[in-house]
Structures are given as C-alpha cells and as structure tokens.
Design an enzyme around this catalytic site. Structure first.
Site, PDB file in Angstrom:
ATOM      1  N   ARG A 219       0.853  -1.193   0.000  1.00 39.12           N
ATOM      2  CA  ARG A 219       0.000   0.000   0.000  1.00 39.12           C
ATOM      3  C   ARG A 219       0.883   1.235   0.000  1.00 39.12           C
ATOM      4  O   ARG A 219       1.071   1.881   1.038  1.00 39.12           O
ATOM      5  CB  ARG A 219      -0.927  -0.040   1.219  1.00 39.12           C
TER       6      ARG A 219
ATOM      7  N   ASP B 117       2.281   4.916  -0.268  1.00 43.10           N
ATOM      8  CA  ASP B 117       1.688   6.209   0.099  1.00 43.10           C
ATOM      9  C   ASP B 117       1.597   7.153  -1.103  1.00 43.10           C
ATOM     10  O   ASP B 117       2.235   6.927  -2.126  1.00 43.10           O
ATOM     11  CB  ASP B 117       2.557   6.886   1.167  1.00 43.10           C
TER      12      ASP B 117
ATOM     13  N   ARG C 262      11.177   5.010   4.791  1.00 45.25           N
ATOM     14  CA  ARG C 262      11.371   6.460   4.816  1.00 45.25           C
ATOM     15  C   ARG C 262      11.956   6.941   6.143  1.00 45.25           C
ATOM     16  O   ARG C 262      12.728   7.897   6.182  1.00 45.25           O
ATOM     17  CB  ARG C 262      10.061   7.169   4.471  1.00 45.25           C
TER      18      ARG C 262
END
Lengths: 270, 270
Positions: free
Chosen positions: B52, B54, B200
C-alpha cells in the site's frame, strides 16, 4: 571597471519549455536566464548559449555566457540564479572565462543522448524522457548503419528544411548504442558540430534500420546523395538531451558499442 | 465457469497519485485499476495489491491481483488496461496464478529504492524522483549505521504512529548504498516485510548519520529501545520507489556496498 565574462553550466527539463532561444511568447531557457540575471544584477543582461535546443529538448550540460561589472562572487551568482529560476532550470556551475570565449563558437564538440523506450508497453517512468517505439529492434543492423555515420561526411541529407548552415560537412566522433537499463535504448552522438535537427533525423533513420524498413546501405546512400526525403522522420524532441559541450581538448574517444552506459558519464567528456 | 486469478506487474509515477489504496476522493492506483478493469471486463472487479504505497511514492514492480470469468487472453488484458489507464500507470506483465496466491500475503520479500540528490544545487532531472539534501554525506558513517539495520530486529522505532502491525520484528536482507550517477545517492532496502513508513524513517535516520547529527551507535539504540522519537524524520515520498516484490525463492543476496547500481537491476530480484 572591466566587465567579467562568466560561463554557466545549465541543466533543464525541456518538457514545459519552448526551447533555448528567447521568444516574444513562451517560456524559454534563454528568456528565463536573462530575466533572472536582470533581477540579480539589476541591469538588463544578454545571455549567449552553446546550443539552440528546440522546444521539449532537455539538457544537463548546456553552456551559457554573459558579461557583468558586478563583483558578486561566483557562488553567489549560482545560488542567486537558482533561487530566481523555475524548478525546471538549474545552474550547476559558474566559472570566469576569458573575453574571447564564446559558448557556441569556441565549442569543439557536443555530446547528445537520445533515449528510446523499446518495450511493447509504455513506461510511466520514461514517458517524458524517451520516445516510445514498441517494435522489436535489430541492434546489429543499427550498429552497421551507425558505422556509416561515424567520421567526416556531408550531412546535408540529415538536416531540417529550415537549416541555414552554409556548410554541411561535420565529423561524428561517436555514435554509440547501449541499454542503460532493459528496454531503454540510448543513442549517444558525439560530434564536432551539428546541423538543425541532425541528431533527431539520425535517430529516426537509425530506428528505421532497426525496424527493418531501411538497410544500413541506404544510410550510406543518404550521405552520398544528400537527399533529406530519403532519411527517416525527425524523432520527437522529448527523447533528446544535450549532455555536454566540449571546449578544446582531444576529440571524443568513440565508445565500444552496446556497452551499458551509466547515467552521468557524459559530463566527464566536456 | 471457474474464475481465473490474474496477476499484474504495475509501474507508476506516483507524483500526481494519492497512493495505492482506493479513496472516495483522489486518484489512486487501485482506484484507476479497478475502474479500468470494470470497463474492460464490464463487471465491477476488485484488485488486491502487494504494497500500500503512500501518496507520491513510485513503483516499477507493484504486484496486483484480480479474479475474472472472462476468457480474454493475457496480452489482450495487458493492452486493454494500458489503453484505459492514465499515462502515469502502466501494466508491464499479466500472468495467471493459482487460487491461493495473494499479492501481499504470499510475498516473501520486497525491494525498495530511495534516491537522494546530494548536490549543492537542485537538479531539474531528479526533482520529482529524489529528495534534495545539499549537505555533504559521510558515506562510511552511513554504511556503519546500515550494518546495524541489516538482519532480523524489532523495528518498532522505525514505524509511523498510525502503524497497526501486530508484530514489529522484520528481517532486512540488504541495505545498500551506491551512487548510480554522481551526486545521486541510492539507498536500496530489501527485506521480508516492512512496517508503515519504515523505509522512509530509515532513510531520514541514515541521512542524519551521514550529516553527522547522529552516530551509527545511536541507530543501534533506536533498535534496542524501539522509541520512534529517537529516529530521524520520515523522508518525503517522492524519493521512494517499490522496485520489486519477491514470491518464494531464496532471500536477497546483500550487495557489496557503494558499488554503482545500473538502473533496472532490481527487476531481476523478484
């Protein structure tokens, strides 16, 4: 006060730009640079460029020059311009050059790269940077055609109708085919000088050979007859990038064919 | 009629997309795929994805699955979808898979790449694909920190506040630093599974080490304490790309550090 003569290395993404040359309407690289310099130096400042790239063509090594009497340090000019220019244009280097230096007339060679996305399906990643030609490519045939284009020839058959160059003899020091990544064909063209649309017509013609619609020998024929109509279409601008401009120094060493090209290597060949 | 279970390899440019997951408002990859499949197959069709991603994150190897009772050949589905999808999304491959295959639950590993543009000046070429951090990077320090992150650990300190994963133990098979081209730092992270924003946050933390604001030993401390606040910022999405998802097979072989990465190599590691 004697004017300083400064040289810029300019990178740009040509997508939303109407090319290098200043126009009454439309955003151009020269126009943006002159506007930014006008603000930074507070006097109207003319910029000369090495290559008049067409609308949509990219550059990572365009060279531009201007005169100024201001004593702003070089890094201040670089940073000041970068803060004034749009995101699509950046100054990578500022150096002081002699009065007799001219970005175009002093150039002894240029390196252009043309990218072709050869996969059957389009690529979101490369859609703004490579021409999508989904047909199968015969690389050995293209390589055989490229051999004819290397060296000194009359390239009259490979120039746009509007080209005003007086002589059409040019020397191609390298025309190298490689795959920087799977399905991405790079055509690196290095030469002493270029006619209008010359790289893009070469690419259109080489791809015709790669797609079996034209033989390598026919490329020789275009060189010999100089008839533009016998060459291929002008490849679209978004696949083309001005990699570097060379001043002085030895000619480009032709690279071995079909060797992978690692991005950015062209910057070393100035 | 028994339903076929089809698997797509999807490439996308995340720039103008609101991520993978379908939303009431905003263009998403799942939403576009389901809309295109609905048109192509003329029945509402649900799509499941492997990751999924972002908003703003790119992919060249996202994996998605759907069921259909239509007998359209695989290449017809690929071409049909590509003609219906926006330019930012493309189907690269369609294959038939078993009923028990699930793009997320069957995955045994994923490979993400994060790009950082480390030059003092911004780059028009990389502005939509790499995080611009103009500070000098201490690569050996980052490499020392990456060593701590490799292997199996509790990564509770490296997940976003909203992460709902029940367990936080994950295995990082490779965290490799390289320069695909001058000034462009690539951080390749390969692991069995990932927590929300994990790559990240790792990148934000590794860059703190690279910029001397954090020591490699402090990275070990974040792993040991599991305190998110001790880790670095969450790097912005536009530098991240899902390279490939692995199903079955042996774990990724960690690559030698600081070896140049040639674009596209990640696609082989599925």
């Amino acid at each position: 006060v004697s004017a300083r003569h400064l040289r810029l290395i300019v990178e740009y993404d040509g997508r939303d730009l109407c090319g290098w040359q200043r126009q009454a309407n439309g955003a151009t690289v020269q126009g943006h640079l002159e506007d930014a310099l006008g603000k930074l130096l507070t006097v109207p400042t003319a910029v000369a460029g090495a290559s008049r790239t067409d609308a949509g063509v990219h550059a990572r090594g365009q060279v531009a020059c201007f005169h100024t009497e201001r004593a702003i340090p070089l890094h201040g000019i670089r940073r000041g311009l970068n803060s004034l220019l749009p995101d699509a244009i950046a100054i990578r280097e500022v150096t002081e050059v002699g009065e007799d230096f001219h970005p175009r007339f002093s150039a002894t060679g240029k390196h252009y790269r043309y990218l072709v996305w050869t996969d059957g399906d389009r690529s979101p990643r490369w859609r703004h940077r490579a021409w999508h030609r989904p047909e199968r490519v015969d690389l050995p045939a293209m390589e055989a055609a490229a051999v004819h284009l290397r060296g000194e020839h009359d390239f009259a058959g490979f120039r746009a109708a509007g080209c005003s160059a007086k002589t059409t003899r040019r020397t191609m020091e390298g025309i190298d085919l490689s795959y920087p990544e799977p399905s991405l064909l790079a055509i690196d063209v290095r030469g002493n000088a270029f006619l209008r649309n010359m790289v893009r017509i070469m690419v259109g013609t080489l791809l015709d050979v790669g797609h079996g619609r034209r033989s390598p020998a026919q490329v020789l024929e275009i060189l010999e007859t100089g008839i533009r109509e016998r060459a291929g279409v002008t490849a679209p601008p978004h696949g083309l990038e001005l990699m570097a401009v060379r001043y002085g120094g030895r000619p480009y060493v032709p690279r071995r064919p079909v060797e992978p090209v690692i991005g950015g290597e062209g910057d070393d060949s100035v």
